[in-house]
Enzyme design. Structure first.
Site, PDB file in Angstrom:
ATOM      1  N   THR A   1       0.798  -1.226   0.000  1.00 33.82           N
ATOM      2  CA  THR A   1       0.000   0.000   0.000  1.00 33.82           C
ATOM      3  C   THR A   1       0.825   1.268   0.000  1.00 33.82           C
ATOM      4  O   THR A   1       0.425   2.280  -0.561  1.00 33.82           O
ATOM      5  CB  THR A   1      -0.955  -0.005   1.215  1.00 33.82           C
TER       6      THR A   1
ATOM      7  N   CYS B   1       9.146  20.765   9.490  1.00 31.53           N
ATOM      8  CA  CYS B   1       9.651  20.243   8.220  1.00 31.53           C
ATOM      9  C   CYS B   1       9.670  21.399   7.236  1.00 31.53           C
ATOM     10  O   CYS B   1       8.633  21.788   6.689  1.00 31.53           O
ATOM     11  CB  CYS B   1       8.755  19.125   7.715  1.00 31.53           C
TER      12      CYS B   1
ATOM     13  N   SER C   1      -2.427  -4.832  -9.228  1.00 31.03           N
ATOM     14  CA  SER C   1      -3.089  -3.806 -10.022  1.00 31.03           C
ATOM     15  C   SER C   1      -4.303  -4.385 -10.758  1.00 31.03           C
ATOM     16  O   SER C   1      -4.209  -5.449 -11.345  1.00 31.03           O
ATOM     17  CB  SER C   1      -2.078  -3.262 -11.044  1.00 31.03           C
TER      18      SER C   1
ATOM     19  N   CYS D   1      14.646  17.828   9.891  1.00 27.71           N
ATOM     20  CA  CYS D   1      13.560  17.697  10.860  1.00 27.71           C
ATOM     21  C   CYS D   1      13.643  16.465  11.761  1.00 27.71           C
ATOM     22  O   CYS D   1      12.998  16.446  12.820  1.00 27.71           O
ATOM     23  CB  CYS D   1      12.215  17.683  10.134  1.00 27.71           C
TER      24      CYS D   1
ATOM     25  N   CYS E   1      15.157  17.283   1.531  1.00 26.09           N
ATOM     26  CA  CYS E   1      16.250  16.955   2.441  1.00 26.09           C
ATOM     27  C   CYS E   1      16.012  15.610   3.135  1.00 26.09           C
ATOM     28  O   CYS E   1      16.875  15.118   3.865  1.00 26.09           O
ATOM     29  CB  CYS E   1      16.514  18.058   3.465  1.00 26.09           C
TER      30      CYS E   1
ATOM     31  N   CYS F   1      11.066  21.638   4.235  1.00 29.79           N
ATOM     32  CA  CYS F   1      10.865  21.298   2.830  1.00 29.79           C
ATOM     33  C   CYS F   1       9.386  21.215   2.463  1.00 29.79           C
ATOM     34  O   CYS F   1       8.996  21.625   1.381  1.00 29.79           O
ATOM     35  CB  CYS F   1      11.541  19.965   2.504  1.00 29.79           C
TER      36      CYS F   1
ATOM     37  N   HIS G   1      -6.762   3.622 -11.989  1.00 32.95           N
ATOM     38  CA  HIS G   1      -6.744   3.141 -13.369  1.00 32.95           C
ATOM     39  C   HIS G   1      -8.061   3.334 -14.093  1.00 32.95           C
ATOM     40  O   HIS G   1      -9.132   3.185 -13.515  1.00 32.95           O
ATOM     41  CB  HIS G   1      -6.379   1.652 -13.398  1.00 32.95           C
TER      42      HIS G   1
END
Lengths: 478, 414
Positions: A42, A403, A340, A445, A440, A405, A50
């Protein structure tokens, strides 16, 4: 306590099934081997919704895919899971490959899929300027999209828990038997036991083992590993559609796709592996991906890779989903070989499983107080700047960015350690908030997150893990 | 919306030196914004000494060097926003930031970028294998050890012989861990020569050149790495692969200037440095926005960072006061043997100017020259040069004014 239904496996199928079951007056529990939900296939797949043209007509995959797409969009809306209806382009390079486009178009028609169009290479390049000059024909699929697969599992489990479903983490099933009353007794590797009347096997790559353990059918699961590379968000607009390559003698081809979070995803490869938990990336796999993506999108900037990963899907000879009540063990529903388009079909599969339970004799009475909207959720990210400003004045932690980023705040991290299902480790925080998923990759973090987990869970820093078990981040105090 | 004359983004050595220089040049309304709860930036975690040898004539530790500047900031009453993160910067020099008091919008007359850099991650290096706990970039490990007081591992392999990796090899050893190896993909180390001696040789830590880590092992926590020698194309050589048992992999494989805000402001970046293209006063391609420190080019010595930041600080102040460097701008380019040159553009009438650059590969005795066509504007001989040691060449004002066309910095092997 005897549960009405026990779901084994906290992947997207198990979690969505738990959510579906929570609509009824039932005692439901989900048992997961690892420290958190969504840690198997997962969390390591293409995240594609799809279009439904690909499955062989009249198979279970074809029927559930056709039904599943709209249901998934609806669930994603209710659960606030990031997704986009960006459409797909299946690309052919030359006359020989073009035949496949016609085949897929026809298959789509047979599967009842609307929004399919065959376009020339030039038309394809008009809507996707970065597409290779060598594309001669393409299949455009309107009703297809991208979604965050692990956020979907986490959100549906959270919603299920809000509606009363119990969650047993770190529960590795080692024995399944029935007692004299015909009730399942499911035992874990460390001596715990869960009892239930109906058992749903959603154990992914291990579903063959679980069925056999219960005395059910012996499915020959073929674990297939797929390697991916993820690129920086600066590359997220390289293409807008999900770009497929038609399968050739050389192989299935790789995708170039934006993700629901704005990155660019490349892959997967598809190699049979020996063990279901072999989620290594390999240098060959990564270089194969690097080479193959150039075929459809030559301008992909591989220097912008930020991470790579591997997911193992459960495949089977015959290639269709197997979702059925065991013929040898009454009350055992096996959902096996959900590769899938498993993610796309997860809501449809959950409904299908519930239907099998109904047919098997489980009385399903709807709950009037069921709330399909995820209540236990931090919605700070949805506020506009003025609202955020006001909110921060009374919730200071949301003003401190941890964080850099991805722009995630201390408030959001603390919240994810408290809401259903709460995070218990670094990866759990990462998958719920995106902390550490930026360029990063947690370099800045991580120390702060270790501290926050330690505080919220009330454990010393040395006990904080990356993903449960013995994956300790630190090895002691100085 | 608040307004300030000069906003400095980043309160590390570069940001502090720039703010002080701007203040002393005559602009009193200067503020510093930093995401941590104190000033000092990366110096706060660099507890080893060696800082300030050139600039202050002393060998200070990182925090000591930082405190020299925090004192100067305090003395001048320069306003500091701590635990505040700038989330956006645009061409009009309007910044948005967030802290515990809410969201801030600041209109600046001039901005000085001093955001420093980040480390290259495992993912960016495409190292295959598993994804267990125990993989750290050297700076992150340094922070955990020096600031938080925790050990990150017991048996360590370090990939990358840049200064941070070398410093951490020593730090880990002193703290009780066993550093099994430092691997370096190039045939030479990227760090300062003094660090190779004081961090590896003094502790008998083996340095394996032309060697890389090609696979990581371990399910929950690292159990070991596969290393291999590499060929001329830096590809692993199959039959040299060997396993080194360890529980930690430290990565010191390059620093990347953090130019996210620069990009959102539309600033032109130099591919060779990863930082902005700047003129003699360190002004970027966006008028009124200046850059200095690691966000402009990755430095080896904080002394040079302070020098560079002073130039930017003076530049920003002059800009606010109405004097900017213009006229007759020429390009400074990297010639033979040189990787990049900063500043990339200068006004040839600006007076005495120093250019900072790095060579492409280590060399013995060389002549480093700054030329314009055939005219040699400045020249210096060095006994030894290496990419890991930034070089400086100074051109006198009257020589610089003779330049026409491009100014080329080049290296000649003697």
């Amino acid at each position: 306590m005897i549960y009405d239904v026990l779901v084994i496996g906290g992947g997207v199928i198990g979690c969505m099934t738990a959510r579906e079951l929570s609509k009824y007056k039932l005692l439901v529990c989900l048992a997961e081997k690892q420290n958190d939900v969504a840690v198997g296939a997962t969390k390591a797949n293409s995240g594609i919704i799809h279009g439904g043209y690909d499955p062989i007509p009249n198979t279970l995959k074809a029927r559930l895919n056709a039904r599943g797409v709209e249901k998934l969009f609806e669930a994603a809306e209710m659960l606030n899971v990031p997704y986009r209806k960006n459409g797909s382009l299946i690309c052919a390079f030359g006359k020989e490959e073009e035949q496949e486009i016609y085949t897929l178009f026809e298959r789509g028609r047979q599967n009842g899929i609307s929004g399919l169009r065959i376009i020339s290479g030039d038309e394809a390049r008009k809507i996707e300027p970065e597409l290779s000059e060598e594309v001669t024909l393409a299949l455009q699929v309107q009703n297809a999209g991208i979604i965050s697969p692990y956020k979907l599992a986490i959100a549906s489990m959270g919603n299920a828990m809000d509606n009363g479903v119990a969650f047993e983490r770190n529960f590795e099933v080692t024995d399944i038997s029935k007692n004299e009353e015909g009730v399942f007794v499911v035992a874990s590797n460390d001596g715990k036991e869960l009892m239930c009347r109906y058992l749903i096997n959603c154990a992914g790559a291990y579903s063959g083992i679980i069925s056999k353990m219960a005395g059910g059918e012996e499915y020959d699961i073929i674990p297939r590993a797929g390697e991916y590379m993820l690129l920086d968000k600066t590359e997220g607009k390289t293409v807008s559609h999900t770009i497929f390559q038609v399968p050739t003698k050389a192989g299935k081809g790789v995708l170039v796709t934006p993700t629901a979070d704005g990155n660019l995803l490349l892959g997967p490869t598809a190699a049979q592996v020996e063990y279901s938990d072999n989620t290594n990336t390999t240098s060959k796999g990564l270089s194969d991906v690097s080479l193959l993506v150039k075929k459809s999108v030559p301008t992909v900037d591989l220097s912008k890779v930020i991470t790579s990963f591997t997911g193992v899907r459960a495949s089977i000879e015959g290639g269709d989903f197997i979702i059925e009540e065991s013929k040898t063990v009454g009350g055992l529903i096996n959902a096996v070989a959900i590769d899938s388009p498993g993610l796309t079909c997860c809501v449809a599969i959950a409904e299908y499983i519930v239907n099998l339970l109904r047919k098997s004799g489980l009385y399903l009475e709807s709950r009037s107080d069921w709330n399909g909207f995820r209540t236990s959720e931090d919605t700070f990210y949805k506020l506009d700047d003025n609202q955020k400003n006001e909110f921060i004045k009374t919730h200071a932690a949301y003003g401190r960015i941890i964080c850099r980023c991805e722009g995630i705040t201390e408030g959001e991290i603390r919240a994810c350690l408290r809401q259903n299902p709460p995070a218990w480790d670094m990866d759990g925080v990462k998958r719920r908030t995106r902390t550490g998923m930026g360029r990063c990759q947690g370099g800045f973090c991580s120390p702060y997150v270790i501290k926050l987990i330690s505080e919220e869970l009330g454990i010393p820093m040395e006990e904080v893990t990356k993903k449960g078990g013995k994956s300790y981040m630190l090895t002691g105090r100085l | 919306m608040t307004e300030h004359d000069i906003v400095v983004i980043g309160g590390g050595p570069a940001g502090m030196a720039a703010a002080v220089a701007a203040f002393d040049r005559g602009v009193k309304d200067v503020v510093i914004i930093d995401r941590e709860n104190t000033l000092g930036g990366i110096l706060n975690q660099c507890i080893h000494n060696g800082f300030g040898l050139h600039k202050l004539g002393q060998e200070l530790t990182g925090p000591e060097y930082a405190s020299v500047y925090t004192d100067m900031v305090k003395e001048r009453g320069i306003k500091v926003y701590t635990e505040t993160t700038v989330t956006n910067l645009n061409k009009e020099k309007i910044l948005t930031a967030t802290n515990k008091n809410g969201l801030l919008t600041i209109k600046a007359n001039s901005v000085i970028l001093a955001m420093g850099c980040r480390e290259r991650s495992r993912g960016a290096l495409n190292i295959s294998g598993t994804r267990p706990a125990g993989i750290y970039s050297a700076g992150t490990a340094q922070r955990l050890i020096n600031c938080e007081g925790y050990s990150v591992g017991k048996k360590v392999v370090i990939l990358g012989s840049g200064d941070i990796g070398l410093i951490m090899a020593r730090r880990l050893t002193l703290q009780g861990a066993k550093v099994e190896a430092v691997c370096e993909i190039l045939p030479y180390s990227g760090g300062l020569i003094r660090n190779i001696v004081q961090c590896l040789e003094d502790y008998d830590i083996p340095l394996y050149l032309s060697t890389t880590v090609c696979e990581i092992h371990g399910k929950d926590r690292v159990t070991g790495v596969t290393v291999a020698k590499v060929d001329e194309n830096r590809q692993p050589i199959e039959n040299t692969k060997r396993f080194i048992e360890c529980d930690t992999l430290l990565l010191s494989c390059g620093l990347i200037p953090e130019n996210e805000l620069s990009l959102s402001a539309g600033i032109e970046l130099d591919r060779a440095t990863g930082g902005a293209v700047v003129d003699g006063m360190r002004q970027t391609s966006v008028e009124g926005i200046f850059a200095c420190g690691n966000v402009l080019q990755v430095h080896d010595l904080v002394d040079y960072v302070s020098d560079e930041a002073e130039i930017a600080g003076v530049g920003a102040a002059d800009y606010v006061l109405g004097n900017t460097e213009k006229n007759q701008v020429i390009k400074a380019v990297a010639g033979c043997g040189i990787r990049y040159v900063i500043p990339q553009r200068v006004s040839k009438d600006r007076g005495d100017t120093s250019f900072y650059f790095r060579v492409k590969a280590p060399c013995g005795r060389v002549r480093l020259s700054a030329k314009s066509g055939d005219v040699v504007l400045a020249s210096v001989i060095r006994q030894k040069v290496a990419p890991g040691e930034m070089e400086k060449i100074s051109i006198k004002g009257d020589m610089l004014s003779k330049a026409y066309g491009d100014l080329v910095v080049e290296m000649e092997v003697l």
